[in-house]
Design an enzyme around this catalytic site. Structure first.
Site, PDB file in Angstrom:
ATOM      1  N   HIS A 152      -3.759  -0.412  -6.752  1.00 57.70           N
ATOM      2  CA  HIS A 152      -2.759  -1.449  -6.078  1.00 57.70           C
ATOM      3  C   HIS A 152      -2.390  -2.513  -7.119  1.00 57.70           C
ATOM      4  O   HIS A 152      -3.383  -3.097  -7.605  1.00 57.70           O
ATOM      5  CB  HIS A 152      -3.318  -1.768  -4.794  1.00 57.70           C
ATOM      6  CG  HIS A 152      -3.110  -0.926  -4.015  1.00 57.70           C
ATOM      7  ND1 HIS A 152      -2.506  -0.407  -2.983  1.00 57.70           N
ATOM      8  CD2 HIS A 152      -4.510  -0.125  -3.481  1.00 57.70           C
ATOM      9  CE1 HIS A 152      -2.767   0.415  -2.105  1.00 57.70           C
ATOM     10  NE2 HIS A 152      -4.161   0.608  -2.200  1.00 57.70           N
ATOM     11  N   ASN A 212       3.971   4.313   9.123  1.00 54.81           N
ATOM     12  CA  ASN A 212       3.623   5.135   8.086  1.00 54.81           C
ATOM     13  C   ASN A 212       3.372   6.643   8.208  1.00 54.81           C
ATOM     14  O   ASN A 212       2.022   6.705   8.732  1.00 54.81           O
ATOM     15  CB  ASN A 212       2.525   4.464   7.044  1.00 54.81           C
ATOM     16  CG  ASN A 212       2.001   4.990   6.099  1.00 54.81           C
ATOM     17  OD1 ASN A 212       1.138   4.985   5.472  1.00 54.81           O
ATOM     18  ND2 ASN A 212       2.998   5.658   5.300  1.00 54.81           N
ATOM     19  N   ASN A 230       0.301   1.854  -6.682  1.00 51.15           N
ATOM     20  CA  ASN A 230       1.235   1.351  -5.250  1.00 51.15           C
ATOM     21  C   ASN A 230       1.464  -0.093  -5.963  1.00 51.15           C
ATOM     22  O   ASN A 230       0.687  -0.719  -6.832  1.00 51.15           O
ATOM     23  CB  ASN A 230       0.146   1.309  -4.379  1.00 51.15           C
ATOM     24  CG  ASN A 230      -0.131   2.892  -3.782  1.00 51.15           C
ATOM     25  OD1 ASN A 230       0.578   3.869  -3.705  1.00 51.15           O
ATOM     26  ND2 ASN A 230      -1.464   3.442  -4.341  1.00 51.15           N
ATOM     27  N   ASN A 274      -7.718   3.884  -4.528  1.00 46.85           N
ATOM     28  CA  ASN A 274      -6.442   4.086  -4.745  1.00 46.85           C
ATOM     29  C   ASN A 274      -5.866   2.893  -5.614  1.00 46.85           C
ATOM     30  O   ASN A 274      -6.231   1.825  -5.187  1.00 46.85           O
ATOM     31  CB  ASN A 274      -5.421   4.856  -3.875  1.00 46.85           C
ATOM     32  CG  ASN A 274      -4.981   3.878  -2.663  1.00 46.85           C
ATOM     33  OD1 ASN A 274      -5.752   3.094  -2.693  1.00 46.85           O
ATOM     34  ND2 ASN A 274      -4.207   4.171  -2.025  1.00 46.85           N
ATOM     35  N   GLU A 293       5.253   2.774  -2.255  1.00 47.30           N
ATOM     36  CA  GLU A 293       4.159   3.283  -2.585  1.00 47.30           C
ATOM     37  C   GLU A 293       4.075   4.349  -3.531  1.00 47.30           C
ATOM     38  O   GLU A 293       5.188   4.960  -3.841  1.00 47.30           O
ATOM     39  CB  GLU A 293       3.689   4.215  -1.190  1.00 47.30           C
ATOM     40  CG  GLU A 293       3.164   3.525  -0.409  1.00 47.30           C
ATOM     41  CD  GLU A 293       2.402   4.288   0.691  1.00 47.30           C
ATOM     42  OE1 GLU A 293       1.882   5.266   0.352  1.00 47.30           O
ATOM     43  OE2 GLU A 293       2.392   3.741   1.916  1.00 47.30           O
ATOM     44  N   ARG A 294       3.188   4.404  -4.346  1.00 47.70           N
ATOM     45  CA  ARG A 294       3.079   5.467  -5.545  1.00 47.70           C
ATOM     46  C   ARG A 294       3.466   6.714  -4.962  1.00 47.70           C
ATOM     47  O   ARG A 294       2.605   7.330  -3.674  1.00 47.70           O
ATOM     48  CB  ARG A 294       1.712   5.607  -6.102  1.00 47.70           C
ATOM     49  CG  ARG A 294       1.415   6.526  -6.994  1.00 47.70           C
ATOM     50  CD  ARG A 294       0.086   6.811  -7.759  1.00 47.70           C
ATOM     51  NE  ARG A 294      -0.660   6.743  -6.685  1.00 47.70           N
ATOM     52  CZ  ARG A 294      -2.306   7.037  -7.386  1.00 47.70           C
ATOM     53  NH1 ARG A 294      -2.554   7.089  -8.362  1.00 47.70           N
ATOM     54  NH2 ARG A 294      -2.994   7.066  -6.161  1.00 47.70           N
ATOM     55  N   THR A 313      -4.312   1.046   2.739  1.00 43.79           N
ATOM     56  CA  THR A 313      -5.173   0.562   1.514  1.00 43.79           C
ATOM     57  C   THR A 313      -4.494  -0.753   0.696  1.00 43.79           C
ATOM     58  O   THR A 313      -5.113  -1.453   0.249  1.00 43.79           O
ATOM     59  CB  THR A 313      -5.135   1.777   0.625  1.00 43.79           C
ATOM     60  OG1 THR A 313      -4.028   2.092   0.400  1.00 43.79           O
ATOM     61  CG2 THR A 313      -6.201   2.830   1.023  1.00 43.79           C
ATOM     62  N   GLY A 314      -3.168  -0.765   0.962  1.00 41.55           N
ATOM     63  CA  GLY A 314      -2.142  -1.799   0.264  1.00 41.55           C
ATOM     64  C   GLY A 314      -2.689  -3.067   1.071  1.00 41.55           C
ATOM     65  O   GLY A 314      -2.682  -4.038   0.429  1.00 41.55           O
ATOM     66  N   CYS A 374       1.230   0.248   4.668  1.00 42.26           N
ATOM     67  CA  CYS A 374       0.124   0.912   3.611  1.00 42.26           C
ATOM     68  C   CYS A 374      -1.244   0.210   3.825  1.00 42.26           C
ATOM     69  O   CYS A 374      -1.368  -0.888   3.774  1.00 42.26           O
ATOM     70  CB  CYS A 374       0.602   0.826   2.243  1.00 42.26           C
ATOM     71  SG  CYS A 374      -0.357   1.255   1.170  1.00 42.26           S
ATOM     72  N   CYS A 422      -6.193   6.785   1.959  1.00 44.05           N
ATOM     73  CA  CYS A 422      -5.068   6.417   2.720  1.00 44.05           C
ATOM     74  C   CYS A 422      -5.303   5.631   4.031  1.00 44.05           C
ATOM     75  O   CYS A 422      -5.878   6.422   4.883  1.00 44.05           O
ATOM     76  CB  CYS A 422      -4.017   7.758   3.124  1.00 44.05           C
ATOM     77  SG  CYS A 422      -2.632   7.358   3.916  1.00 44.05           S
ATOM     78  N   GLY A 423      -5.183   4.495   3.976  1.00 42.70           N
ATOM     79  CA  GLY A 423      -5.749   3.490   5.150  1.00 42.70           C
ATOM     80  C   GLY A 423      -5.137   4.047   6.430  1.00 42.70           C
ATOM     81  O   GLY A 423      -5.755   4.201   7.611  1.00 42.70           O
ATOM     82  N   ASN A 424      -3.725   4.178   6.494  1.00 43.88           N
ATOM     83  CA  ASN A 424      -3.098   4.534   7.706  1.00 43.88           C
ATOM     84  C   ASN A 424      -3.469   6.050   8.285  1.00 43.88           C
ATOM     85  O   ASN A 424      -3.853   6.078   9.210  1.00 43.88           O
ATOM     86  CB  ASN A 424      -1.701   4.217   7.572  1.00 43.88           C
ATOM     87  CG  ASN A 424      -1.024   2.918   7.676  1.00 43.88           C
ATOM     88  OD1 ASN A 424      -1.776   2.164   8.376  1.00 43.88           O
ATOM     89  ND2 ASN A 424      -0.244   2.657   6.599  1.00 43.88           N
ATOM     90  N   ASN A 456       1.271  12.684  -1.108  1.00 43.96           N
ATOM     91  CA  ASN A 456       2.546  11.684  -0.957  1.00 43.96           C
ATOM     92  C   ASN A 456       3.582  12.780  -0.743  1.00 43.96           C
ATOM     93  O   ASN A 456       3.416  14.058  -1.201  1.00 43.96           O
ATOM     94  CB  ASN A 456       2.695  10.814  -2.232  1.00 43.96           C
ATOM     95  CG  ASN A 456       1.577   9.979  -2.497  1.00 43.96           C
ATOM     96  OD1 ASN A 456       1.151   9.206  -1.600  1.00 43.96           O
ATOM     97  ND2 ASN A 456       0.793   9.790  -3.518  1.00 43.96           N
TER      98      ASN A 456
HETATM   99  N1  LIG Z   1       0.860   6.155  -1.964  1.00 45.10           N
HETATM  100  C1  LIG Z   1      -0.690   6.266  -1.918  1.00 45.10           C
HETATM  101  C2  LIG Z   1      -1.349   6.956  -0.533  1.00 45.10           C
HETATM  102  C3  LIG Z   1      -1.072   6.581   0.705  1.00 45.10           C
HETATM  103  C4  LIG Z   1      -1.721   5.272   0.778  1.00 45.10           C
HETATM  104  C5  LIG Z   1      -1.103   4.468   2.017  1.00 45.10           C
HETATM  105  N2  LIG Z   1       0.064   5.244   2.874  1.00 45.10           N
HETATM  106  C6  LIG Z   1      -2.233   4.042   3.065  1.00 45.10           C
HETATM  107  O1  LIG Z   1      -1.709   3.777   4.111  1.00 45.10           O
HETATM  108  O2  LIG Z   1      -3.177   3.565   2.439  1.00 45.10           O
HETATM  109  C7  LIG Z   1      -1.288   6.535  -3.172  1.00 45.10           C
HETATM  110  O3  LIG Z   1      -0.748   7.367  -3.968  1.00 45.10           O
HETATM  111  O4  LIG Z   1      -2.397   6.005  -3.770  1.00 45.10           O
END
Ligand SMILES: N[C@H](CCC[C@H](N)C(=O)O)C(=O)O
Length: 291
Positions: free
Chosen positions: A166, A11, A197, A164, A215-216, A226-227, A224, A73-75, A64
């Site tokens: 999910h 990511n 997301n 964010n 991902e959103r 946070t996902g 992802c 964004c966790g990563n 994004n």
């Molecule tokens: N697309 C996500 C942000 C990036 C999260 C993802 N890349 C992660 O590692 O958590 C959003 O709009 O909430």
């Protein structure tokens, strides 16, 4: 503009050190769209800024690749943590990072080269009420196994915010064309006023899940963070997994713990610095308001 390209399990984002690069007059959504373009720009799932903070040791802003700003964004947090430690912005192996979704606490484990190798992030508490996702409906209600009909297909999903939004869906077998077809339809479903997301999960056993994500604002990504946290929480809420799970993402594995003692979610995984460079494209500046 100097940048560093980093990724967390594939990511990948363009990172800009806001301590060194003047960004306050820059049109950041447009800059994200330009630098994220994999043909005309640097290439990435988006743009991440490392900034000073008045409430924490550092601040992270995430955009994004469609230019929308995300609250977490966790990563990205693992890569920001590696960057500030490896580049000497801090000598601490435990510190705080402010995000729009709250303040989190990274902890760094160094490798034989003395650089950050594994990073554990205390991601704080998951937020489950509709009003925190945000999702339409009764504001204080949790959403677990909620029915959702998309065209001719019936789904159920669980909603979890890590700052964010999910929407977590469980399947007996993951199919990539489900992700690509239903991902955007759910991302933009009217239930989610700020979009969402969308995670597609196959439970292998109580300690392991397979993970795909739409991902959103970025579409299909290899991981992802946070996902993965949200999926682990949804697994516990739906009685399918234990509180410690290994999440198998396309780009690699994350260890997630939703700790009973403090209700915090802990994410552990790697972060990689790929290269640094100078972006020579035109920097989009905010239109000066005529007096
Ligand atoms: N697309 C996500 C942000 C990036 C999260 C993802 N890349 C992660 O590692 O958590 C959003 O709009 O909430």
């Amino acid at each position: 503009m100097k940048f560093t390209k980093m990724h967390g399990l594939g990511n990948d984002y363009v990172y800009v050190n806001g301590f060194a690069e003047p960004l306050d007059q820059v049109d950041l959504p447009e800059l994200s769209r330009r630098v994220s373009d994999r043909h005309f720009g640097i290439g990435g799932d988006g743009l991440i800024l490392i900034l000073p903070s008045e409430k924490a040791d550092f601040r992270m802003r995430v955009f994004n690749n469609d230019g929308s700003e995300a609250k977490n964004c966790g990563n990205g947090l693992r890569c920001v943590s590696k960057y500030v430690y490896d580049h000497g912005l801090t000598a601490k192996t435990s510190f705080t990072v402010e995000t729009l979704g709250g303040i989190v606490q990274p902890r760094i484990q160094t490798g034989p080269d003395g650089k950050a190798a594994l990073i554990t992030i205390d991601m704080g508490e998951p937020r489950l009420a509709r009003k925190f996702i945000p999702m339409l409906g009764q504001p204080d209600e949790q959403v677990i196994g909620h029915p959702l009909k998309i065209e001719d297909r019936e789904f159920t999903f669980t909603a979890v915010s890590m700052g964010n939004p999910h929407a977590i869906l469980f399947f007996d077998e993951l199919r990539d064309d489900d992700v690509v077809y239903y991902g955007p339809l759910i991302e933009n479903n009217e239930l989610f006023p700020e979009r969402t997301n969308v995670e597609f999960i196959q439970v292998q056993n109580r300690k392991e899940i397979l993970f795909r994500v739409w991902e959103r604002g970025s579409g299909v990504t290899l991981a992802c963070g946070t996902g993965a946290c949200a999926a682990a929480v949804a697994g516990v809420l739906s009685g399918k997994t234990d509180r410690n799970v290994t999440v198998h993402l396309l780009g690699g594995d994350l260890e997630i713990e939703w700790r009973e003692s403090d209700n915090h979610v802990y994410m552990t995984g790697p972060a990689t610095e790929v290269f640094s460079g100078e972006y020579l494209g035109t920097i989009p500046y905010l239109q000066q308001k005529t007096p």
